[in-house]
Design an enzyme around this catalytic site. Structure first.
Site, PDB file in Angstrom:
ATOM      1  N   LYS A 166      -2.080  -1.960   7.928  1.00 38.54           N
ATOM      2  CA  LYS A 166      -3.192  -1.417   8.701  1.00 38.54           C
ATOM      3  C   LYS A 166      -3.155  -1.947  10.137  1.00 38.54           C
ATOM      4  O   LYS A 166      -2.768  -3.079  10.383  1.00 38.54           O
ATOM      5  CB  LYS A 166      -4.526  -1.787   8.038  1.00 38.54           C
ATOM      6  CG  LYS A 166      -4.734  -1.114   6.686  1.00 38.54           C
ATOM      7  CD  LYS A 166      -6.084  -1.497   6.108  1.00 38.54           C
ATOM      8  CE  LYS A 166      -6.341  -0.768   4.791  1.00 38.54           C
ATOM      9  NZ  LYS A 166      -7.642  -1.129   4.195  1.00 38.54           N
ATOM     10  N   ARG A 194      -0.794  -1.691  -7.083  1.00 38.37           N
ATOM     11  CA  ARG A 194      -1.134  -2.789  -6.154  1.00 38.37           C
ATOM     12  C   ARG A 194      -2.076  -3.760  -6.855  1.00 38.37           C
ATOM     13  O   ARG A 194      -1.903  -4.977  -6.782  1.00 38.37           O
ATOM     14  CB  ARG A 194      -1.779  -2.201  -4.900  1.00 38.37           C
ATOM     15  CG  ARG A 194      -2.207  -3.211  -3.832  1.00 38.37           C
ATOM     16  CD  ARG A 194      -2.569  -2.451  -2.559  1.00 38.37           C
ATOM     17  NE  ARG A 194      -3.350  -3.214  -1.624  1.00 38.37           N
ATOM     18  CZ  ARG A 194      -2.861  -4.043  -0.704  1.00 38.37           C
ATOM     19  NH1 ARG A 194      -1.557  -4.251  -0.632  1.00 38.37           N
ATOM     20  NH2 ARG A 194      -3.653  -4.676   0.134  1.00 38.37           N
ATOM     21  N   ARG A 244       0.831  -1.189   0.000  1.00 41.59           N
ATOM     22  CA  ARG A 244       0.000   0.000   0.000  1.00 41.59           C
ATOM     23  C   ARG A 244       0.876   1.253   0.000  1.00 41.59           C
ATOM     24  O   ARG A 244       2.045   1.219   0.385  1.00 41.59           O
ATOM     25  CB  ARG A 244      -0.904   0.030   1.228  1.00 41.59           C
ATOM     26  CG  ARG A 244      -1.854  -1.162   1.339  1.00 41.59           C
ATOM     27  CD  ARG A 244      -2.671  -1.065   2.623  1.00 41.59           C
ATOM     28  NE  ARG A 244      -3.618  -2.171   2.753  1.00 41.59           N
ATOM     29  CZ  ARG A 244      -3.369  -3.304   3.404  1.00 41.59           C
ATOM     30  NH1 ARG A 244      -2.175  -3.475   3.988  1.00 41.59           N
ATOM     31  NH2 ARG A 244      -4.277  -4.262   3.479  1.00 41.59           N
ATOM     32  N   TYR A 269      -9.951 -10.062  -7.566  1.00 42.27           N
ATOM     33  CA  TYR A 269      -9.003 -10.124  -8.677  1.00 42.27           C
ATOM     34  C   TYR A 269      -9.322 -11.282  -9.628  1.00 42.27           C
ATOM     35  O   TYR A 269      -8.952 -11.227 -10.794  1.00 42.27           O
ATOM     36  CB  TYR A 269      -7.568 -10.226  -8.151  1.00 42.27           C
ATOM     37  CG  TYR A 269      -7.182  -8.996  -7.377  1.00 42.27           C
ATOM     38  CD1 TYR A 269      -6.973  -7.779  -8.025  1.00 42.27           C
ATOM     39  CD2 TYR A 269      -7.072  -9.022  -5.992  1.00 42.27           C
ATOM     40  CE1 TYR A 269      -6.653  -6.642  -7.322  1.00 42.27           C
ATOM     41  CE2 TYR A 269      -6.749  -7.882  -5.285  1.00 42.27           C
ATOM     42  CZ  TYR A 269      -6.549  -6.692  -5.943  1.00 42.27           C
ATOM     43  OH  TYR A 269      -6.245  -5.558  -5.244  1.00 42.27           O
ATOM     44  N   HIS A 277      -2.223   2.772  -6.000  1.00 41.92           N
ATOM     45  CA  HIS A 277      -3.122   1.648  -5.758  1.00 41.92           C
ATOM     46  C   HIS A 277      -3.362   0.839  -7.022  1.00 41.92           C
ATOM     47  O   HIS A 277      -3.609  -0.368  -6.961  1.00 41.92           O
ATOM     48  CB  HIS A 277      -4.450   2.144  -5.178  1.00 41.92           C
ATOM     49  CG  HIS A 277      -5.083   1.175  -4.240  1.00 41.92           C
ATOM     50  ND1 HIS A 277      -4.556   0.862  -3.002  1.00 41.92           N
ATOM     51  CD2 HIS A 277      -6.194   0.410  -4.362  1.00 41.92           C
ATOM     52  CE1 HIS A 277      -5.320  -0.036  -2.404  1.00 41.92           C
ATOM     53  NE2 HIS A 277      -6.318  -0.330  -3.215  1.00 41.92           N
ATOM     54  N   HIS A 316      -4.265  -8.800   3.177  1.00 40.24           N
ATOM     55  CA  HIS A 316      -5.711  -8.836   3.361  1.00 40.24           C
ATOM     56  C   HIS A 316      -6.066  -9.704   4.562  1.00 40.24           C
ATOM     57  O   HIS A 316      -5.431 -10.735   4.792  1.00 40.24           O
ATOM     58  CB  HIS A 316      -6.404  -9.410   2.118  1.00 40.24           C
ATOM     59  CG  HIS A 316      -6.436  -8.465   0.958  1.00 40.24           C
ATOM     60  ND1 HIS A 316      -6.653  -8.881  -0.344  1.00 40.24           N
ATOM     61  CD2 HIS A 316      -6.280  -7.119   0.891  1.00 40.24           C
ATOM     62  CE1 HIS A 316      -6.637  -7.830  -1.155  1.00 40.24           C
ATOM     63  NE2 HIS A 316      -6.410  -6.763  -0.424  1.00 40.24           N
TER      64      HIS A 316
END
Length: 292
Positions: A169, A241, A145, A273, A238, A264
């Site tokens: 995160k 990514r 990210r 995806y 992004h 994730h």
């Protein structure tokens, strides 16, 4: 009834004039719709089928699901208000389900375009050119990210094992492996940086003034770099990514592996995806098959 509701929004709920006007436009549009139907309908006599018919008519005219849901929300708000003031004795909107929002598939740069950018294009030798190329390769080869990239320090790069430690995160850390190309690019960049820039901190990626790169700085340089090979509207970190994940999937990487690399929480997030690659496959099929 509409005017009474708008007065309530304006003076009791203190909604902005712009919001009140938007509610008014949506509610009058519905009122016009049902008044033009047979049967001399009113707000009191409208049923759920009438509301559904209105929604279908909007979808048939090409309105997006988000627009239809917004207008349905206005109708629901009016009926809740009308019920509370005993202006109607029922709320037909309560059983109506709005259309599902269209799933927005992630945009990505095709592998051949990234190969052209990194392998075939001429790159200068000044500091910003080297830094821009490094940003592009880092993002494309790791899928990290933007915030993770900006937060990298020298200590997070292990050349002996070819691993990057990134903080994602909620301060969760993960390890991302990298290959020979990125290893060489990082060494070249760091040598250039250490010989030309006086750093003010331990950041891996710094501007010419020695300060840690900002999100805005990275965004601009990535956008400029991608502009050399694609005219797609979105050219952001992004997107790289997404390009990383799509390239991995296209080259037979498993979803669980991609999930871990991207950081994730759930493989369900990564599954989008598979839709992206299937949509691309459909386009290729339609373009290539003689009877498609």
């Amino acid at each position: 009834m509409i005017e009474e509701f708008l007065t309530y929004l304006r003076y009791e709920k203190n909604r902005s004039e712009k919001t009140v006007e938007a509610y008014g436009d949506d509610l009058r549009a519905f009122e016009t719709y049902f008044e033009n139907l047979e049967g001399q309908l009113s707000w009191e006599s409208v049923d759920s089928d009438v509301i559904r018919g209105w929604m279908e008519s909007m979808m048939d005219r090409g309105n997006a699901a988000t627009s239809v849901n917004r207008r349905l929300s206005a109708v629901r708000s009016l009926y809740r208000f009308a019920l509370s003031r005993q202006l109607v004795d029922r709320d037909p909107s309560v059983v109506v389900v709005g259309p599902k929002k269209e799933k927005v598939l992630p945009q990505f740069v095709r592998e051949k375009d990234m190969d052209r950018l990194l392998d075939d294009m001429e790159w200068g030798d000044d500091y910003n050119d080297v830094l821009t190329r490094t940003l592009l390769i880092l993002l494309y080869e790791t899928g990290m990210r933007l915030a993770e990239l900006v937060g990298l320090n020298d200590v997070d790069v292990d050349f002996s094992t070819r691993q990057l430690k990134v903080t994602g995160k909620r301060n969760k850390q993960r390890i991302i492996p990298f290959g020979e190309e990125l290893s060489e690019e990082l060494r070249r960049y760091m040598e250039k940086r250490d010989s030309e820039v006086e750093r003010t901190n331990d950041a891996l990626l710094v501007t010419k003034k020695g300060q840690r790169v900002s999100r805005e700085f990275v965004y601009k340089h990535v956008k400029d770099g991608l502009s050399r090979v694609t005219s797609m509207k979105k050219r952001s970190p992004h997107v790289l990514r997404h390009s990383f994940a799509t390239a991995m999937l296209n080259n037979e990487a498993g979803l669980e592996s991609i999930r871990k690399l991207l950081g994730h929480e759930s493989v369900a997030t990564t599954e989008i995806y598979t839709h992206t690659t299937f949509e691309q496959l459909k386009k290729e099929y339609s373009k290539a098959h003689p009877r498609a």
